[in-house]
Design a protein around this motif. Structure first.
Motif, PDB file in Angstrom:
ATOM      1  N   GLY A 217      25.025   6.402  52.245  1.00  0.00           N
ATOM      2  CA  GLY A 217      25.003   4.943  52.329  1.00  0.00           C
ATOM      3  C   GLY A 217      23.680   4.469  52.901  1.00  0.00           C
ATOM      4  O   GLY A 217      23.268   4.929  53.956  1.00  0.00           O
ATOM      5  N   LYS A 218      23.021   3.534  52.199  1.00  0.00           N
ATOM      6  CA  LYS A 218      21.717   3.042  52.657  1.00  0.00           C
ATOM      7  C   LYS A 218      21.824   1.711  53.402  1.00  0.00           C
ATOM      8  O   LYS A 218      20.819   1.156  53.834  1.00  0.00           O
ATOM      9  CB  LYS A 218      20.773   2.898  51.458  1.00  0.00           C
ATOM     10  CG  LYS A 218      20.407   4.219  50.807  1.00  0.00           C
ATOM     11  CD  LYS A 218      19.666   5.157  51.748  1.00  0.00           C
ATOM     12  CE  LYS A 218      18.318   4.618  52.177  1.00  0.00           C
ATOM     13  NZ  LYS A 218      17.367   4.483  51.085  1.00  0.00           N
ATOM     14  N   ASN A 219      23.029   1.153  53.506  1.00  0.00           N
ATOM     15  CA  ASN A 219      23.272  -0.021  54.337  1.00  0.00           C
ATOM     16  C   ASN A 219      24.735   0.030  54.760  1.00  0.00           C
ATOM     17  O   ASN A 219      25.485   0.912  54.334  1.00  0.00           O
ATOM     18  CB  ASN A 219      22.924  -1.326  53.603  1.00  0.00           C
ATOM     19  CG  ASN A 219      23.682  -1.476  52.304  1.00  0.00           C
ATOM     20  OD1 ASN A 219      24.910  -1.543  52.293  1.00  0.00           O
ATOM     21  ND2 ASN A 219      22.962  -1.525  51.187  1.00  0.00           N
ATOM     22  N   ASN A 220      25.158  -0.888  55.589  1.00  0.00           N
ATOM     23  CA  ASN A 220      26.517  -0.794  56.143  1.00  0.00           C
ATOM     24  C   ASN A 220      27.614  -1.069  55.124  1.00  0.00           C
ATOM     25  O   ASN A 220      28.721  -0.541  55.242  1.00  0.00           O
ATOM     26  CB  ASN A 220      26.644  -1.726  57.344  1.00  0.00           C
ATOM     27  CG  ASN A 220      25.896  -1.192  58.550  1.00  0.00           C
ATOM     28  OD1 ASN A 220      26.165  -0.101  59.022  1.00  0.00           O
ATOM     29  ND2 ASN A 220      24.929  -1.943  59.029  1.00  0.00           N
ATOM     30  N   LEU A 221      27.341  -1.894  54.115  1.00  0.00           N
ATOM     31  CA  LEU A 221      28.323  -2.105  53.066  1.00  0.00           C
ATOM     32  C   LEU A 221      28.496  -0.830  52.237  1.00  0.00           C
ATOM     33  O   LEU A 221      29.609  -0.475  51.847  1.00  0.00           O
ATOM     34  CB  LEU A 221      27.906  -3.277  52.177  1.00  0.00           C
ATOM     35  CG  LEU A 221      27.897  -4.654  52.856  1.00  0.00           C
ATOM     36  CD1 LEU A 221      27.451  -5.726  51.868  1.00  0.00           C
ATOM     37  CD2 LEU A 221      29.269  -5.002  53.422  1.00  0.00           C
ATOM     38  N   GLN A 222      27.385  -0.152  51.978  1.00  0.00           N
ATOM     39  CA  GLN A 222      27.470   1.134  51.285  1.00  0.00           C
ATOM     40  C   GLN A 222      28.154   2.182  52.168  1.00  0.00           C
ATOM     41  O   GLN A 222      28.897   3.029  51.670  1.00  0.00           O
ATOM     42  CB  GLN A 222      26.084   1.614  50.872  1.00  0.00           C
ATOM     43  CG  GLN A 222      25.485   0.856  49.713  1.00  0.00           C
ATOM     44  CD  GLN A 222      24.154   1.434  49.267  1.00  0.00           C
ATOM     45  OE1 GLN A 222      23.771   2.526  49.668  1.00  0.00           O
ATOM     46  NE2 GLN A 222      23.434   0.702  48.440  1.00  0.00           N
TER      47      GLN A 222
END
Length: 540
Positions: free
Chosen positions: A432-437
């Motif tokens: 995951g590259k951001n928190n949603l990912q």
């Protein structure tokens, strides 16, 4: 690096394949960069013009750019004049760092027009200028330079174009052998000749006239171990490329990308930094207030003592000293002369209850503030590892979490999928590259038996080994390296990474995206290798 006049001379020769080509598309993906798609010789070519003060250049590129939804005024004007036009000639001005694209087009009534697109690659003075050749008037430029900034010449729409200041230096490519000999003997190459940068001067100094001419004209697209590039051979320690444009794509792949991320993400980075500072200041204030509630127990004791020794409490004195059976020492208790002894006792109980409630309230507030700081630190970490397309996802995440207000939204941002990597045994690993990912990786894409990784006590990506309930030690180590690399510890050695089954993770109700709790984890120590990680990335 050495984007000097010599380099531009050779690049101009490389760009001649565009002559006769038709300009199909015009985009400005970044503030100081322009990309023209030119159809020439049966192929489409992307021409990159950059007026960046550090990374300024002209080249053909194979890099894919994500263009903004709303074109700039500069792009709109370029499209008006250049869309569908033909490049008639490409020339360098002497051996200076100026290149002119001579373009033929038609005006609004169908008459032929001669337009020049000029790229001046001159460090902080770099610019891209659209010029009407007949009148010499500037139509538009990527940077506006007023009289207060430059008294020699202004670069503004409607003003007459004035070339940069000229010198007595001559073009080394058309110089006589006598001039070359004199310059070599007096070690004054940069003074005598145009466009010879420091790196080129060092490579050309001390040669014979014939060797000078041969090295000057022999194109060697090369990158050196000391982080330089050149169009001529500087030393024997270099990597050679097929052409100058390919070399520049490789050289600027990370450098320009980092700068582009900063340009695109500047407002997001500033917002996150401001929110972090605000929450850290809030936490200090809350903890200070919480420490003040330590007096709660003392107020309770004073109320109890006043009730116990009520007969000893005077009505006409500002204080009373009583024996404190909690500490076996006397204690002085302040009194309010306007209140009775019973009312004074009640006043201390009331203050005790108020502080007791404050402890509970502040405890909750401190926990919320700490969670906000942890979340924002994770966003800050994601921003440091993001590429340009991923910035939009992080911005969307901040909109969804309420940190960025957006009044008008036609539709929700389409999110990029998590990144995929292939372990040595072929196992697919998600990052995951951001928190949603991270939420998607951890709770939507995980299956029973999948192992989950996260760097210990540091913001970072959620990493998941998928479809392999019994991964090898080598695969587990690689997944741990991914977790370490996509965190604030990416440049550290022996990074601690927590490992456990994804099904054992918990997400408390109401917490920010990417927030999880867990226990009974195992911890491994890894050292991430950037080259190996990049080599094992699978394209989205």
């Amino acid at each position: 690096m050495s984007f000097d006049g010599i380099f531009l001379h050779h690049m101009t020769a490389e760009l001649q394949l565009l002559v006769g080509g038709r300009i199909q598309k015009i985009n400005q993906p970044f503030e100081q960069e322009l990309v023209l798609t030119v159809r020439a010789n049966g192929k489409s070519h992307k021409l990159l013009l950059s007026a960046h003060p550090v990374f300024g250049r002209v080249q053909l590129t194979k890099t894919d750019f994500q263009n903004p939804q709303n074109p700039t005024n500069f792009v709109m004007i370029l499209r008006k004049y250049l869309a569908g036009s033909f490049i008639e000639k490409i020339e360098q001005v002497g051996n200076d760092r100026q290149i002119i694209f001579h373009i033929s087009t038609k005006d609004e009534i169908g008459d032929m027009m001669k337009i020049a697109l000029i790229a001046e690659i001159m460090g902080k003075h770099s610019n891209i200028i659209l010029l009407e050749q007949t009148s010499g008037k500037i139509i538009e430029s990527i940077k506006h330079i007023g009289f207060s900034q430059n008294q020699y010449r202004t670069i503004l729409p409607g003003s007459t174009y004035i070339t940069p200041p000229l010198t007595n230096a001559i073009n080394p490519f058309v110089s006589t052998d006598e001039k070359i000999f004199d310059a070599l003997q007096t070690d004054s190459l940069s003074k005598v000749f145009q466009g010879i940068g420091r790196d080129s001067r060092e490579a050309l100094s001390g040669l014979s006239v014939n060797d000078f001419k041969q090295k000057l004209t022999n194109v060697v697209p090369s990158i050196y171990s000391d982080d330089r590039f050149s169009s001529i051979q500087l030393t024997d320690d270099f990597v050679k490329f097929d052409d100058l444009s390919e070399m520049l794509d490789i050289y600027y792949a990370d450098k320009a990308e980092r700068d582009r991320v900063k340009q695109v993400a500047s407002s997001v980075i500033k917002k996150v930094q401001n929110e972090l500072k605000k929450n850290r200041d809030k936490l200090k204030k809350q903890e200070t207030e919480l420490s003040a509630t330590d007096k709660a127990e003392i107020f309770r004791q004073k109320g109890e003592l006043l009730n116990t020794f009520l007969q000893q409490v005077p009505n006409d004195k500002p204080s009373v000293t009583l024996e404190n059976y909690y500490t076996d020492k006397p204690i002085e208790i302040a009194l309010d002369l306007s209140r009775t002894p019973v009312q004074n006792a009640q006043r201390y109980f009331h203050r005790y209850q108020k502080l007791k409630q404050a402890v509970k309230f502040l405890g909750e507030q401190i926990e919320q503030t700490k969670q906000a700081i942890t979340y924002l630190e994770s966003v800050e970490s994601n921003l440091s590892n993001a590429d340009v397309p991923e910035i939009a996802d992080i911005r969307e995440e901040l909109i969804q979490t309420g940190y960025i207000k957006q009044k008008y939204r036609n539709k929700k941002q389409k999110m990029l999928p998590p990144e995929k990597y292939q372990a040595p045994d072929g196992t697919i690993i998600l990052v995951g590259k951001n928190n949603l990912q991270n939420e998607q990786v951890t709770f939507k894409l995980s299956r029973r038996g999948d192992l989950w990784f996260h760097v210990k006590d540091i913001p970072g990506s959620h990493v998941l080994i998928t479809g392999n309930p019994t991964p090898s030690d080598e695969t587990i180590t690689f997944a741990g390296e991914l977790a370490a690399y996509f965190s604030k510890a990416r440049h550290s050695n022996l990074v601690q990474v927590d490992v456990l089954e994804a099904k054992k993770l918990h997400k408390p109700t109401g917490t920010a995206p990417g927030f999880v709790t867990y226990d009974r984890e195992k911890t491994i120590r890894v050292t991430p290798d950037e080259e190996i990680i990049k080599a094992r990335k699978i394209s989205r």
